[in-house]
Design an enzyme around this catalytic site. Structure first.
Site, PDB file in Angstrom:
ATOM      1  N   LYS A 108     -47.163  -7.583  52.222  1.00 13.45           N
ATOM      2  CA  LYS A 108     -48.339  -6.929  52.810  1.00 13.45           C
ATOM      3  C   LYS A 108     -48.421  -5.457  52.422  1.00 13.45           C
ATOM      4  O   LYS A 108     -49.488  -4.849  52.469  1.00 13.45           O
ATOM      5  CB  LYS A 108     -48.309  -7.077  54.329  1.00 13.45           C
ATOM      6  CG  LYS A 108     -48.511  -8.519  54.802  1.00 13.45           C
ATOM      7  CD  LYS A 108     -48.469  -8.633  56.310  1.00 13.45           C
ATOM      8  CE  LYS A 108     -48.690 -10.076  56.750  1.00 13.45           C
ATOM      9  NZ  LYS A 108     -48.640 -10.230  58.230  1.00 13.45           N
ATOM     10  N   GLU A 137     -38.117 -31.610  57.538  1.00 16.48           N
ATOM     11  CA  GLU A 137     -37.366 -31.073  58.669  1.00 16.48           C
ATOM     12  C   GLU A 137     -38.306 -30.765  59.828  1.00 16.48           C
ATOM     13  O   GLU A 137     -38.010 -31.044  60.974  1.00 16.48           O
ATOM     14  CB  GLU A 137     -36.617 -29.803  58.236  1.00 16.48           C
ATOM     15  CG  GLU A 137     -35.672 -29.263  59.298  1.00 16.48           C
ATOM     16  CD  GLU A 137     -34.893 -28.073  58.800  1.00 16.48           C
ATOM     17  OE1 GLU A 137     -33.711 -27.953  59.173  1.00 16.48           O
ATOM     18  OE2 GLU A 137     -35.450 -27.248  58.038  1.00 16.48           O
ATOM     19  N   ILE A 169     -38.493 -15.071  49.995  1.00 10.31           N
ATOM     20  CA  ILE A 169     -38.691 -13.627  50.138  1.00 10.31           C
ATOM     21  C   ILE A 169     -38.932 -13.007  48.775  1.00 10.31           C
ATOM     22  O   ILE A 169     -39.822 -12.180  48.598  1.00 10.31           O
ATOM     23  CB  ILE A 169     -37.478 -12.990  50.842  1.00 10.31           C
ATOM     24  CG1 ILE A 169     -37.419 -13.470  52.294  1.00 10.31           C
ATOM     25  CG2 ILE A 169     -37.551 -11.462  50.780  1.00 10.31           C
ATOM     26  CD1 ILE A 169     -36.178 -13.060  53.039  1.00 10.31           C
ATOM     27  N   GLY A 216     -42.516 -26.612  54.480  1.00  8.85           N
ATOM     28  CA  GLY A 216     -41.967 -25.553  55.295  1.00  8.85           C
ATOM     29  C   GLY A 216     -42.971 -25.120  56.353  1.00  8.85           C
ATOM     30  O   GLY A 216     -44.017 -25.737  56.547  1.00  8.85           O
ATOM     31  N   ILE A 217     -42.664 -24.019  57.033  1.00  4.17           N
ATOM     32  CA  ILE A 217     -43.517 -23.532  58.104  1.00  4.17           C
ATOM     33  C   ILE A 217     -44.499 -22.486  57.580  1.00  4.17           C
ATOM     34  O   ILE A 217     -44.229 -21.819  56.581  1.00  4.17           O
ATOM     35  CB  ILE A 217     -42.657 -22.933  59.241  1.00  4.17           C
ATOM     36  CG1 ILE A 217     -43.502 -22.682  60.486  1.00  4.17           C
ATOM     37  CG2 ILE A 217     -41.943 -21.666  58.775  1.00  4.17           C
ATOM     38  CD1 ILE A 217     -42.672 -22.316  61.707  1.00  4.17           C
TER      39      ILE A 217
END
Length: 256
Positions: free
Chosen positions: A186, A63, A138, A40-41
């Site tokens: 965070k 991807e 998430i 993923g990124i």
């Protein structure tokens, strides 16, 4: 169509945090030689890639990819020699990174860019032996359900290719489906939760997930009962939240 003469939008790699580096180390420990990777990124995939310098004969079917793969390709660590789909070449749909990445890809016959309907085809993905899909989330609940696109009912992002690659990796011979994420936001909110928020979407089902990784370790969920999964995931949640997560989950279980 409009002619435009502007630099391509770029994104230089950011330094890893200590937590991201730990997560990257745990991810790398699960990757075997001759595996094919989907990343993923973000910083976590790049942190994982930085830990693969002693691996051999890796492939890339993803991807998207970013700067983290360049050094591994140049060192012949990623050579795609054992892929099941498009052997001998990297297969991807898009990329994002620095000018170095764009220059590296330009006119490079080793890089094959195809439409997502081909690259994200689960039937093609699963043909790669030891397919390793590395994605984020998430939040993850204690049964292994993964929400990666919304905060409760509010959309945060699209589902992307996570469904396709997690599914493909879980069906691949020797494949591994990995979700990697920091244990907290965070603001200090736990991302390992007893239950997904009301209205949250399940992007990856608990039937497909193999491993969940935080900076506190690796939870191996494959073949586990719901109670065993909860125990595994509590262990890798932030110590400040472990007791409350565990208590809330088991209080409901004991009411059933």
């Amino acid at each position: 169509m409009v002619d435009v003469n502007l630099p391509i939008y770029g994104h230089d790699p950011e330094p890893f945090t200590a937590e991201e580096e730990k997560i990257g180390t745990y991810i790398a420990s699960l990757i075997e030689d001759k595996s094919t990777l989907q990343m993923g990124i973000g910083s976590i995939p790049n942190a994982a890639l930085s830990k693969l310098t002693n691996h051999k004969d890796l492939g890339l079917h993803t991807e998207m990819f970013s700067d983290g793969v360049i050094d591994l390709i140049e060192k012949d660590i990623i050579n795609c020699n054992y892929k099941g789909t498009l052997r001998g070449r990297v297969l991807a749909t898009f990329l994002m990174g620095s000018k170095r990445l764009y220059d590296f890809v330009s006119d490079n016959p080793f890089i094959e860019m195809k439409e997502s309907s081909m690259v994200n085809d689960t039937a093609r993905i699963r043909k790669n032996p030891k397919m390793v899909a590395i994605n984020s989330a998430i939040e993850v609940d204690l049964t292994g359900q993964v929400c990666a696109d919304s905060i409760g009912p509010q959309m945060y992002s699209g589902v992307g290719g996570q469904m396709d690659f997690i599914r493909g990796a879980s069906l691949s011979p020797g494949g591994k489906a990995i979700i990697a994420l920091p244990s907290t936001t965070k603001k200090g909110v736990s991302r390992i939760v007893p239950f997904l928020k009301q209205g949250a979407g399940v992007v990856t089902t608990r039937a497909h997930i193999h491993y969940v990784i935080t900076e506190y370790g690796i939870a191996d969920l494959y073949g586990k009962t719901l109670r065993q999964r909860a125990t595994e995931l509590v262990k890798i949640s932030h110590p400040n939240h472990q007791e409350s997560i565990d208590r809330e989950y088991y209080e409901l279980f004991n009411k059933l």
